[in-house]
Design a protein around this motif. Structure first.
Motif, PDB file in Angstrom:
ATOM      1  N   GLU A  22       1.714   3.468  10.199  1.00  0.00           N
ATOM      2  CA  GLU A  22       1.019   2.254   9.782  1.00  0.00           C
ATOM      3  C   GLU A  22      -0.474   2.565   9.688  1.00  0.00           C
ATOM      4  O   GLU A  22      -1.007   3.360  10.452  1.00  0.00           O
ATOM      5  CB  GLU A  22       1.222   1.134  10.804  1.00  0.00           C
ATOM      6  CG  GLU A  22       2.625   0.660  10.949  1.00  0.00           C
ATOM      7  CD  GLU A  22       3.055  -0.312   9.874  1.00  0.00           C
ATOM      8  OE1 GLU A  22       2.178  -0.916   9.224  1.00  0.00           O
ATOM      9  OE2 GLU A  22       4.263  -0.452   9.679  1.00  0.00           O
ATOM     10  N   VAL A  23      -1.139   1.895   8.775  1.00  0.00           N
ATOM     11  CA  VAL A  23      -2.589   2.002   8.681  1.00  0.00           C
ATOM     12  C   VAL A  23      -3.162   0.990   9.663  1.00  0.00           C
ATOM     13  O   VAL A  23      -2.773  -0.181   9.672  1.00  0.00           O
ATOM     14  CB  VAL A  23      -3.081   1.713   7.256  1.00  0.00           C
ATOM     15  CG1 VAL A  23      -4.586   1.781   7.190  1.00  0.00           C
ATOM     16  CG2 VAL A  23      -2.459   2.688   6.283  1.00  0.00           C
TER      17      VAL A  23
ATOM     18  N   MET B  49       0.854  -1.160   0.000  1.00  0.00           N
ATOM     19  CA  MET B  49       0.000   0.000   0.000  1.00  0.00           C
ATOM     20  C   MET B  49       0.904   1.228   0.000  1.00  0.00           C
ATOM     21  O   MET B  49       1.636   1.461   0.935  1.00  0.00           O
ATOM     22  CB  MET B  49      -0.871  -0.053   1.249  1.00  0.00           C
ATOM     23  CG  MET B  49      -1.747   1.086   1.416  1.00  0.00           C
ATOM     24  SD  MET B  49      -2.897   0.973   2.787  1.00  0.00           S
ATOM     25  CE  MET B  49      -2.495  -0.500   3.591  1.00  0.00           C
TER      26      MET B  49
ATOM     27  N   TYR C 127      -1.899   6.300   1.680  1.00  0.00           N
ATOM     28  CA  TYR C 127      -3.123   6.144   2.464  1.00  0.00           C
ATOM     29  C   TYR C 127      -4.332   6.718   1.730  1.00  0.00           C
ATOM     30  O   TYR C 127      -5.406   6.126   1.731  1.00  0.00           O
ATOM     31  CB  TYR C 127      -2.913   6.819   3.824  1.00  0.00           C
ATOM     32  CG  TYR C 127      -4.078   6.746   4.763  1.00  0.00           C
ATOM     33  CD1 TYR C 127      -4.511   5.524   5.255  1.00  0.00           C
ATOM     34  CD2 TYR C 127      -4.728   7.904   5.178  1.00  0.00           C
ATOM     35  CE1 TYR C 127      -5.581   5.447   6.129  1.00  0.00           C
ATOM     36  CE2 TYR C 127      -5.790   7.831   6.067  1.00  0.00           C
ATOM     37  CZ  TYR C 127      -6.204   6.602   6.532  1.00  0.00           C
ATOM     38  OH  TYR C 127      -7.258   6.530   7.402  1.00  0.00           O
ATOM     39  N   GLU C 128      -4.153   7.851   1.065  1.00  0.00           N
ATOM     40  CA  GLU C 128      -5.263   8.494   0.365  1.00  0.00           C
ATOM     41  C   GLU C 128      -5.786   7.616  -0.772  1.00  0.00           C
ATOM     42  O   GLU C 128      -6.989   7.519  -1.004  1.00  0.00           O
ATOM     43  CB  GLU C 128      -4.845   9.868  -0.192  1.00  0.00           C
ATOM     44  CG  GLU C 128      -4.579  10.910   0.865  1.00  0.00           C
ATOM     45  CD  GLU C 128      -3.184  10.780   1.480  1.00  0.00           C
ATOM     46  OE1 GLU C 128      -2.287  10.176   0.842  1.00  0.00           O
ATOM     47  OE2 GLU C 128      -2.990  11.253   2.601  1.00  0.00           O
TER      48      GLU C 128
ATOM     49  N   PHE D 138      -5.578   4.359  -0.889  1.00  0.00           N
ATOM     50  CA  PHE D 138      -6.232   3.221  -0.252  1.00  0.00           C
ATOM     51  C   PHE D 138      -7.655   3.586   0.167  1.00  0.00           C
ATOM     52  O   PHE D 138      -8.590   2.814  -0.028  1.00  0.00           O
ATOM     53  CB  PHE D 138      -5.407   2.767   0.960  1.00  0.00           C
ATOM     54  CG  PHE D 138      -5.980   1.589   1.687  1.00  0.00           C
ATOM     55  CD1 PHE D 138      -5.979   0.331   1.107  1.00  0.00           C
ATOM     56  CD2 PHE D 138      -6.519   1.732   2.966  1.00  0.00           C
ATOM     57  CE1 PHE D 138      -6.498  -0.764   1.768  1.00  0.00           C
ATOM     58  CE2 PHE D 138      -7.035   0.645   3.633  1.00  0.00           C
ATOM     59  CZ  PHE D 138      -7.022  -0.605   3.032  1.00  0.00           C
ATOM     60  N   ILE D 139      -7.828   4.779   0.723  1.00  0.00           N
ATOM     61  CA  ILE D 139      -9.147   5.241   1.168  1.00  0.00           C
ATOM     62  C   ILE D 139     -10.123   5.332  -0.003  1.00  0.00           C
ATOM     63  O   ILE D 139     -11.292   4.980   0.118  1.00  0.00           O
ATOM     64  CB  ILE D 139      -9.031   6.602   1.891  1.00  0.00           C
ATOM     65  CG1 ILE D 139      -8.322   6.440   3.227  1.00  0.00           C
ATOM     66  CG2 ILE D 139     -10.390   7.217   2.109  1.00  0.00           C
ATOM     67  CD1 ILE D 139      -8.029   7.738   3.921  1.00  0.00           C
TER      68      ILE D 139
ATOM     69  N   LYS E 180      -5.646  -6.478   2.306  1.00  0.00           N
ATOM     70  CA  LYS E 180      -6.024  -5.393   3.225  1.00  0.00           C
ATOM     71  C   LYS E 180      -7.346  -4.742   2.809  1.00  0.00           C
ATOM     72  O   LYS E 180      -8.193  -4.478   3.650  1.00  0.00           O
ATOM     73  CB  LYS E 180      -4.943  -4.315   3.236  1.00  0.00           C
ATOM     74  CG  LYS E 180      -3.617  -4.719   3.739  1.00  0.00           C
ATOM     75  CD  LYS E 180      -2.633  -3.593   3.456  1.00  0.00           C
ATOM     76  CE  LYS E 180      -1.234  -3.893   3.823  1.00  0.00           C
ATOM     77  NZ  LYS E 180      -0.612  -4.997   3.164  1.00  0.00           N
TER      78      LYS E 180
ATOM     79  N   ARG F  22      -7.367   4.615  10.366  1.00  0.00           N
ATOM     80  CA  ARG F  22      -6.497   5.784  10.356  1.00  0.00           C
ATOM     81  C   ARG F  22      -5.037   5.368  10.287  1.00  0.00           C
ATOM     82  O   ARG F  22      -4.711   4.200  10.422  1.00  0.00           O
ATOM     83  CB  ARG F  22      -6.732   6.645  11.575  1.00  0.00           C
ATOM     84  CG  ARG F  22      -6.293   6.021  12.869  1.00  0.00           C
ATOM     85  CD  ARG F  22      -6.315   7.062  13.989  1.00  0.00           C
ATOM     86  NE  ARG F  22      -5.975   6.441  15.246  1.00  0.00           N
ATOM     87  CZ  ARG F  22      -6.792   6.328  16.265  1.00  0.00           C
ATOM     88  NH1 ARG F  22      -8.014   6.806  16.179  1.00  0.00           N
ATOM     89  NH2 ARG F  22      -6.401   5.769  17.373  1.00  0.00           N
ATOM     90  N   GLU F  23      -4.190   6.363  10.085  1.00  0.00           N
ATOM     91  CA  GLU F  23      -2.745   6.152  10.141  1.00  0.00           C
ATOM     92  C   GLU F  23      -2.270   6.500  11.542  1.00  0.00           C
ATOM     93  O   GLU F  23      -2.733   7.473  12.140  1.00  0.00           O
ATOM     94  CB  GLU F  23      -2.022   7.040   9.136  1.00  0.00           C
ATOM     95  CG  GLU F  23      -2.045   6.537   7.733  1.00  0.00           C
ATOM     96  CD  GLU F  23      -1.167   7.360   6.820  1.00  0.00           C
ATOM     97  OE1 GLU F  23      -0.319   6.772   6.156  1.00  0.00           O
ATOM     98  OE2 GLU F  23      -1.353   8.589   6.781  1.00  0.00           O
TER      99      GLU F  23
ATOM    100  N   LYS G 161      -8.763  11.054   7.984  1.00  0.00           N
ATOM    101  CA  LYS G 161      -7.786  11.399   6.925  1.00  0.00           C
ATOM    102  C   LYS G 161      -6.623  12.154   7.481  1.00  0.00           C
ATOM    103  O   LYS G 161      -6.585  12.665   8.508  1.00  0.00           O
ATOM    104  CB  LYS G 161      -8.475  12.214   5.829  1.00  0.00           C
ATOM    105  CG  LYS G 161      -9.503  11.392   5.116  1.00  0.00           C
ATOM    106  CD  LYS G 161     -10.119  12.160   3.988  1.00  0.00           C
ATOM    107  CE  LYS G 161     -11.158  11.275   3.315  1.00  0.00           C
ATOM    108  NZ  LYS G 161     -11.772  11.877   2.186  1.00  0.00           N
TER     109      LYS G 161
END
Length: 162
Positions: A121-122, A1, A4-5, A7-8, A143, A110-111, A162
């Motif tokens: 980490e997520v 991954m 994060y953005e 992945f969201i 995931k 969240r991270e 976020k």
């Protein structure tokens, strides 16, 4: 991954779970824990062999024991990481963690900074109705499917920071 953005954006919560779905470590963690565990095991055995050749030199025995302890720790971590979502009983089962989906108060994706290396980490931060906090780092294979299943199960209790 990677991000994060990104992945969201892929989370839709439309995944349907049936029976029991199991999630193991992702490939990167598997390679790191299993390969280092095997290498430490070989190094420990080699140190014991060197000790035997030197009439049981104490320093070689101590080094061998240290390598074997590290080896068993890494192999144990690899073998013990399993998360199972049981949709028949509506439970999440893992080593040391077992809770009903119905008893969850909130679930936040969240991270967060985790571990000794202070890496982002997520995670899924789950709080049950009895006040217990459960943090699940997403270092597993599939995931996205795991998060979509959790979002589908928890509905409005599931939020994304976020």
């Amino acid at each position: 991954m990677l991000f994060y953005e990104e992945f969201i954006k892929k989370i839709d919560g439309k995944a349907e779970g049936k029976g029991v779905e199991k999630f193991g470590l992702d490939m990167k963690k598997t390679v790191v824990w299993l390969v280092t565990g095997i290498l430490f095991l070989v190094a420990g055995a080699l140190e014991f062999y060197i000790s035997w050749k030197k009439n049981y030199e104490k320093t070689d025995i101590v080094i061998g024991v240290i390598f074997l302890i590290l080896s068993f720790r890494h192999i144990k971590m690899y073998l013990s990481y399993r998360i199972a979502l049981d949709f028949n009983e509506r439970k999440l089962k893992s080593r040391g963690v077992n809770f009903d989906f119905d008893k969850v108060k909130t679930c936040v994706l969240r991270e967060q900074v985790l571990g000794k290396k202070k890496r982002m980490e997520v995670i899924l931060d789950i709080i049950t109705e009895d006040g217990e906090q459960i943090i699940i780092p997403l270092m597993m294979n599939n995931k996205l499917r795991f998060v979509n299943l959790m979002k589908n199960q928890f509905g409005r209790k599931f939020t994304i920071e976020k």
